[in-house]
Enzyme design. Structure first.
Site, PDB file in Angstrom:
ATOM      1  N   GLY A 107       0.840  -1.196   0.000  1.00 46.50           N
ATOM      2  CA  GLY A 107       0.000   0.000   0.000  1.00 46.50           C
ATOM      3  C   GLY A 107       0.876   1.247   0.000  1.00 46.50           C
ATOM      4  O   GLY A 107       1.515   1.545  -1.005  1.00 46.50           O
ATOM      5  N   SER A 163       6.771  -4.268  -1.767  1.00 41.66           N
ATOM      6  CA  SER A 163       6.307  -2.939  -2.128  1.00 41.66           C
ATOM      7  C   SER A 163       6.398  -2.039  -0.884  1.00 41.66           C
ATOM      8  O   SER A 163       7.468  -1.933  -0.292  1.00 41.66           O
ATOM      9  CB  SER A 163       4.889  -3.032  -2.702  1.00 41.66           C
ATOM     10  OG  SER A 163       4.522  -1.856  -3.352  1.00 41.66           O
ATOM     11  N   TRP A 164       5.317  -1.384  -0.488  1.00 42.54           N
ATOM     12  CA  TRP A 164       5.353  -0.610   0.758  1.00 42.54           C
ATOM     13  C   TRP A 164       5.738  -1.491   1.946  1.00 42.54           C
ATOM     14  O   TRP A 164       6.379  -1.030   2.892  1.00 42.54           O
ATOM     15  CB  TRP A 164       4.008   0.055   1.014  1.00 42.54           C
ATOM     16  CG  TRP A 164       3.819   0.464   2.445  1.00 42.54           C
ATOM     17  CD1 TRP A 164       3.025  -0.145   3.384  1.00 42.54           C
ATOM     18  CD2 TRP A 164       4.463   1.554   3.119  1.00 42.54           C
ATOM     19  NE1 TRP A 164       3.135   0.494   4.590  1.00 42.54           N
ATOM     20  CE2 TRP A 164       4.004   1.546   4.459  1.00 42.54           C
ATOM     21  CE3 TRP A 164       5.379   2.522   2.721  1.00 42.54           C
ATOM     22  CZ2 TRP A 164       4.435   2.478   5.401  1.00 42.54           C
ATOM     23  CZ3 TRP A 164       5.812   3.453   3.665  1.00 42.54           C
ATOM     24  CH2 TRP A 164       5.338   3.429   4.981  1.00 42.54           C
ATOM     25  N   ASP A 179       9.011  -4.771 -13.253  1.00 46.58           N
ATOM     26  CA  ASP A 179       8.144  -4.144 -12.251  1.00 46.58           C
ATOM     27  C   ASP A 179       7.955  -2.677 -12.636  1.00 46.58           C
ATOM     28  O   ASP A 179       8.912  -1.903 -12.636  1.00 46.58           O
ATOM     29  CB  ASP A 179       8.799  -4.275 -10.876  1.00 46.58           C
ATOM     30  CG  ASP A 179       7.907  -3.812  -9.731  1.00 46.58           C
ATOM     31  OD1 ASP A 179       7.025  -2.974  -9.962  1.00 46.58           O
ATOM     32  OD2 ASP A 179       8.118  -4.295  -8.604  1.00 46.58           O
ATOM     33  N   HIS A 220       5.266  -6.531 -10.873  1.00 51.45           N
ATOM     34  CA  HIS A 220       5.271  -6.119  -9.468  1.00 51.45           C
ATOM     35  C   HIS A 220       4.574  -7.100  -8.531  1.00 51.45           C
ATOM     36  O   HIS A 220       4.991  -7.256  -7.383  1.00 51.45           O
ATOM     37  CB  HIS A 220       4.594  -4.745  -9.355  1.00 51.45           C
ATOM     38  CG  HIS A 220       4.582  -4.182  -7.968  1.00 51.45           C
ATOM     39  ND1 HIS A 220       5.743  -3.787  -7.318  1.00 51.45           N
ATOM     40  CD2 HIS A 220       3.560  -3.951  -7.088  1.00 51.45           C
ATOM     41  CE1 HIS A 220       5.430  -3.314  -6.124  1.00 51.45           C
ATOM     42  NE2 HIS A 220       4.120  -3.414  -5.955  1.00 51.45           N
TER      43      HIS A 220
END
Length: 315
Positions: A45, A112-113, A266, A294
């Site tokens: 996120g 990711s986050w 990605d 991704h």
């Protein structure tokens, strides 16, 4: 024979809500082996939340699998709240959860986050981190945000155009500011369509091969509000990272074993960030998956992540 794909679905053996202050309660759950080596899953996120599929990266006979939804995300309460919601708050929440569960240290697993938060937590509490498996590296640098809002147009001009066309023409030069105005408008007739447009843009650009089902998942009303509103809040404030960013503080965790898994193609978090992180982290290894974007669920990514966790069994 080594396993190279997701484990079968399992249910949690324990779950609950943990008050963490500022009116927030975070949802948490444990699955797998209660006596096993603890591993903490950190979702992306910010604002995406965790799900049942995320338990499946880990052998449930070996790992004590801990998942939680970050402030405002998923099942945590209040939903989509950005009040007292910053990276330092999330780092403190992780430490609060660790203490509440009686865990001395754990392996961090995030993409990711989730990779950003894992690095932030490790730099704050290196003594609590045994190893890290990180995917789709996001360092929260201005260049990465510029890529998300503008650079993606070079590869996904159709998705980027749809993303901008939700905004008034006069506001399209600064999509983050424009989306913030819409996403934080109290009227659902304004913030819901904006959240759908934001989340569909991200979902469309997340896989190497188009995945309509994945995009549809991004567009569910409850999911989109948490994802879009919290992401916009964090992006607007530079991800609440320390001066110099994460790379400036890698000396604190240089000794912690790390595995970086990165899709070559990605488009959400381009491979240059994984490359830069690997060069700043002597104890880490980098695998560039040649046929992936991704998403953690793309075949090459998920197989490599499962293999990484299997290799850590001897840790």
């Amino acid at each position: 024979m080594p396993r190279h794909d997701l484990f079968p679905d399992i249910a949690p053996y324990e779950s609950g809500y943990l008050p963490v202050g500022d009116g927030h309660e975070i949802y948490w759950e444990q699955a797998g082996n209660p006596a096993g080596r603890p591993v903490l899953f950190l979702h992306g996120g910010p604002g995406a939340g965790s799900g049942a599929v995320h338990r499946r990266f880990f052998d449930p006979t070996h790992w004590r699998i801990v998942l939680f939804d970050q402030r405002g995300a998923g099942r945590s309460r209040p939903h989509a709240s950005v009040t007292a919601n910053t990276t330092p708050h999330l780092v403190r929440d992780i430490e609060h959860l660790r203490a509440a569960l009686g865990i001395a240290d754990w392996v961090l697993f995030g993409g990711s986050w989730g990779s950003t938060l894992a690095l932030s937590y490790a730099q704050a509490h290196p003594e609590r981190v045994r190893a890290m498996v990180l995917r789709g590296i996001f360092l929260g640098r201005p260049s990465e945000l510029d890529w998300f809002f503008h650079g993606l147009a070079h590869v996904f001009p159709d998705a980027h155009t749809a993303f901008l066309e939700h905004l008034p023409v006069q506001d399209r030069h600064d999509p983050l500011a424009a989306y913030c105005r819409l996403l934080f408008d109290p009227d659902p007739a304004i913030h819901l369509p904006a959240a759908r447009a934001w989340s569909s843009y991200e979902g469309t650009c997340s896989t190497l091969i188009p995945a309509p089902a994945a995009v549809a998942g991004f567009a569910r009303d409850r999911a989109v509000i948490g994802l879009a509103r919290i992401e916009a809040h964090y992006f607007r404030h530079g991800l609440f990272l320390p001066p110099g960013g994460l790379l400036a503080h890698m000396a604190r965790i240089a000794h912690i074993p790390g595995t970086i898994v990165q899709g070559r193609y990605d488009m959400i978090c381009p491979a240059t960030s994984a490359w830069d992180l690997a060069r700043a982290w002597p104890a880490a290894t980098l695998t560039l998956v040649p046929d992936a974007g991704h998403s953690a669920l793309e075949p090459g990514i998920r197989r490599r992540l499962v293999t990484c966790m299997e290799e850590l069994r001897a840790l």
